[in-house]
Every structure is written in C-alpha cells, then in structure tokens.
Design a protein around this motif. Structure first.
Motif, PDB file in Angstrom:
ATOM      1  N   LYS A  49      -2.039  -8.833   6.143  1.00  0.00           N
ATOM      2  CA  LYS A  49      -1.525  -9.696   5.084  1.00  0.00           C
ATOM      3  C   LYS A  49      -1.149 -11.005   5.737  1.00  0.00           C
ATOM      4  O   LYS A  49      -0.484 -11.013   6.776  1.00  0.00           O
ATOM      5  CB  LYS A  49      -0.319  -9.058   4.395  1.00  0.00           C
ATOM      6  CG  LYS A  49       0.086  -9.764   3.118  1.00  0.00           C
ATOM      7  CD  LYS A  49       1.068  -8.922   2.329  1.00  0.00           C
ATOM      8  CE  LYS A  49       1.305  -9.584   0.983  1.00  0.00           C
ATOM      9  NZ  LYS A  49       2.112  -8.730   0.123  1.00  0.00           N
ATOM     10  N   ASP A  50      -1.593 -12.099   5.136  1.00  0.00           N
ATOM     11  CA  ASP A  50      -1.349 -13.428   5.698  1.00  0.00           C
ATOM     12  C   ASP A  50      -1.838 -13.530   7.139  1.00  0.00           C
ATOM     13  O   ASP A  50      -1.218 -14.171   7.982  1.00  0.00           O
ATOM     14  CB  ASP A  50       0.139 -13.798   5.605  1.00  0.00           C
ATOM     15  CG  ASP A  50       0.642 -13.815   4.167  1.00  0.00           C
ATOM     16  OD1 ASP A  50      -0.136 -14.225   3.276  1.00  0.00           O
ATOM     17  OD2 ASP A  50       1.792 -13.401   3.938  1.00  0.00           O
ATOM     18  N   GLY A  51      -2.951 -12.854   7.443  1.00  0.00           N
ATOM     19  CA  GLY A  51      -3.591 -12.992   8.744  1.00  0.00           C
ATOM     20  C   GLY A  51      -3.018 -12.184   9.879  1.00  0.00           C
ATOM     21  O   GLY A  51      -3.402 -12.389  11.028  1.00  0.00           O
ATOM     22  N   PHE A  74      -7.566  -6.200  -1.330  1.00  0.00           N
ATOM     23  CA  PHE A  74      -6.867  -5.670  -2.499  1.00  0.00           C
ATOM     24  C   PHE A  74      -6.030  -6.795  -3.096  1.00  0.00           C
ATOM     25  O   PHE A  74      -5.006  -7.192  -2.523  1.00  0.00           O
ATOM     26  CB  PHE A  74      -6.000  -4.466  -2.099  1.00  0.00           C
ATOM     27  CG  PHE A  74      -6.833  -3.284  -1.677  1.00  0.00           C
ATOM     28  CD1 PHE A  74      -7.255  -2.358  -2.615  1.00  0.00           C
ATOM     29  CD2 PHE A  74      -7.205  -3.118  -0.357  1.00  0.00           C
ATOM     30  CE1 PHE A  74      -8.040  -1.270  -2.244  1.00  0.00           C
ATOM     31  CE2 PHE A  74      -7.989  -2.036   0.033  1.00  0.00           C
ATOM     32  CZ  PHE A  74      -8.409  -1.112  -0.915  1.00  0.00           C
ATOM     33  N   ARG A  75      -6.483  -7.307  -4.219  1.00  0.00           N
ATOM     34  CA  ARG A  75      -5.884  -8.483  -4.839  1.00  0.00           C
ATOM     35  C   ARG A  75      -4.416  -8.274  -5.209  1.00  0.00           C
ATOM     36  O   ARG A  75      -3.581  -9.147  -4.972  1.00  0.00           O
ATOM     37  CB  ARG A  75      -6.701  -8.869  -6.081  1.00  0.00           C
ATOM     38  CG  ARG A  75      -6.291 -10.164  -6.716  1.00  0.00           C
ATOM     39  CD  ARG A  75      -7.221 -10.569  -7.868  1.00  0.00           C
ATOM     40  NE  ARG A  75      -7.480  -9.504  -8.808  1.00  0.00           N
ATOM     41  CZ  ARG A  75      -6.675  -9.178  -9.832  1.00  0.00           C
ATOM     42  NH1 ARG A  75      -5.571  -9.844 -10.035  1.00  0.00           N
ATOM     43  NH2 ARG A  75      -6.998  -8.202 -10.649  1.00  0.00           N
ATOM     44  N   LEU A  76      -4.085  -7.123  -5.774  1.00  0.00           N
ATOM     45  CA  LEU A  76      -2.707  -6.910  -6.234  1.00  0.00           C
ATOM     46  C   LEU A  76      -1.699  -6.867  -5.084  1.00  0.00           C
ATOM     47  O   LEU A  76      -0.587  -7.383  -5.208  1.00  0.00           O
ATOM     48  CB  LEU A  76      -2.608  -5.642  -7.081  1.00  0.00           C
ATOM     49  CG  LEU A  76      -3.336  -5.719  -8.428  1.00  0.00           C
ATOM     50  CD1 LEU A  76      -3.242  -4.384  -9.149  1.00  0.00           C
ATOM     51  CD2 LEU A  76      -2.767  -6.840  -9.285  1.00  0.00           C
ATOM     52  N   SER A  77      -2.070  -6.253  -3.967  1.00  0.00           N
ATOM     53  CA  SER A  77      -1.137  -6.190  -2.836  1.00  0.00           C
ATOM     54  C   SER A  77      -1.301  -7.382  -1.899  1.00  0.00           C
ATOM     55  O   SER A  77      -0.433  -7.641  -1.067  1.00  0.00           O
ATOM     56  CB  SER A  77      -1.349  -4.899  -2.040  1.00  0.00           C
ATOM     57  OG  SER A  77      -2.603  -4.931  -1.372  1.00  0.00           O
ATOM     58  N   GLY A  78      -2.422  -8.081  -2.031  1.00  0.00           N
ATOM     59  CA  GLY A  78      -2.695  -9.201  -1.140  1.00  0.00           C
ATOM     60  C   GLY A  78      -3.090  -8.765   0.259  1.00  0.00           C
ATOM     61  O   GLY A  78      -3.059  -9.558   1.195  1.00  0.00           O
TER      62      GLY A  78
END
Length: 164
Positions: A142-144, A114-118
């Motif tokens: 998020k961030d792995g 999800f690009r907007l939430s990352g």
C-alpha cells in the motif's frame, strides 16, 4: 547394457539438479559462465553494491522456487539460496519496497490491485504445507511499501484438475 543404464540414470539425475544442489557448481570456483551454461539465461540480473551480481532463476508461475545465484565482483560463485524458502519469505517485513521484495523472492506469479482496500497484492506459488493443497505466499503493498504478508490455499477445481 549396464553402461547404457548408468548413463541414462546419470542424465536423468542431472536433469533434476537445481542450482542449490548441483555438484557441478562449486563455491569460489564456478564462474557466471558455468551457471549460465547449466541453467540458461537468468530471468533477471541484480547488481550488487560490492560489484558482484545476483542471477535470478525464478520458476514462477507454476514452480515453487526462485534460486538466487550470488556472484562476487570477480564473477565467481559466492552462494545460492532459494528466495521462496521459509527463511526467504520470513525476510519480508513491513516497510519494504517492491524492489527489495523482488530481490529476495524473485519474479512474482501475479499482481492484483484491490480498489476498496487500496492494496496491490503480489503472489508466489510455494511448497504446500501438510494439508497437501497448493499454497501461495502473498505480499500486500500500500502506497508503495509492504504492509503485511499472508498465505492462501489453492483449492483445485474438479473440472480443471491441472489448473489452479
């Protein structure tokens, strides 16, 4: 006639056996070769720090279980657990890596970014709750690392009753 019916029932019951309820597999006795002979090649094999291995038998995308067959360094069966059971899902905590999650839950059904939430969200089909609707267990990365988990209902499309 009775023997044929008994043989048929036995074959059908054996066909429904799952690794965690299979009387043919015995803790401390059965070997890796026994498991593979009964259930085929695992989807993945996870090496363990003590020299043992864990065989992953995931039924995703349509199934609702992931049997993790734990073997000791000597190749003997230590235990079997369903990673997608409520207890398995409860082990997923914020900060875990994708590998740590995979070692518990097994191969995911899908991954969606999800690009907007990352967030990169992985999901697994799980046993439905009392509502009777299909269920998914979602792990948000998020961030792995895991940031949270959620569950979602699957509503059937009347036009495609067999799909989800």
């Amino acid at each position: 006639m009775r023997f044929a019916a008994l043989a048929l029932c036995t074959a059908l019951l054996a066909g429904c056996a799952t690794p965690d309820h299979d009387g043919r597999l015995r803790q401390g006795v059965s070997q890796e070769a026994d498991v593979v002979a009964l259930y085929g090649q695992p989807r993945r094999v996870w090496p363990e720090g003590d020299g043992g291995r864990t065989l992953e038998y995931s039924s995703q995308p349509m199934g609702k279980h992931c049997y993790m067959v734990h073997l000791g360094a000597d190749g003997r069966l230590i235990g079997i657990e369903d990673g997608l059971s409520p207890a398995g899902r409860a082990r997923i905590e914020p900060g875990m890596t994708p590998e740590q999650v995979g070692r518990i839950l097994g191969m995911e059904r899908t991954r969606v970014f999800f690009r907007l939430s990352g967030e990169d969200v992985w999901d697994w089909t799980i046993e439905p709750d009392q509502s009777g609707y299909g269920m998914r267990f979602n792990v948000h990365f998020k961030d792995g690392v895991v940031v949270r988990t959620t569950q979602s209902m699957v509503f059937r499309d009347r036009r495609f009753p067999m799909g989800d």
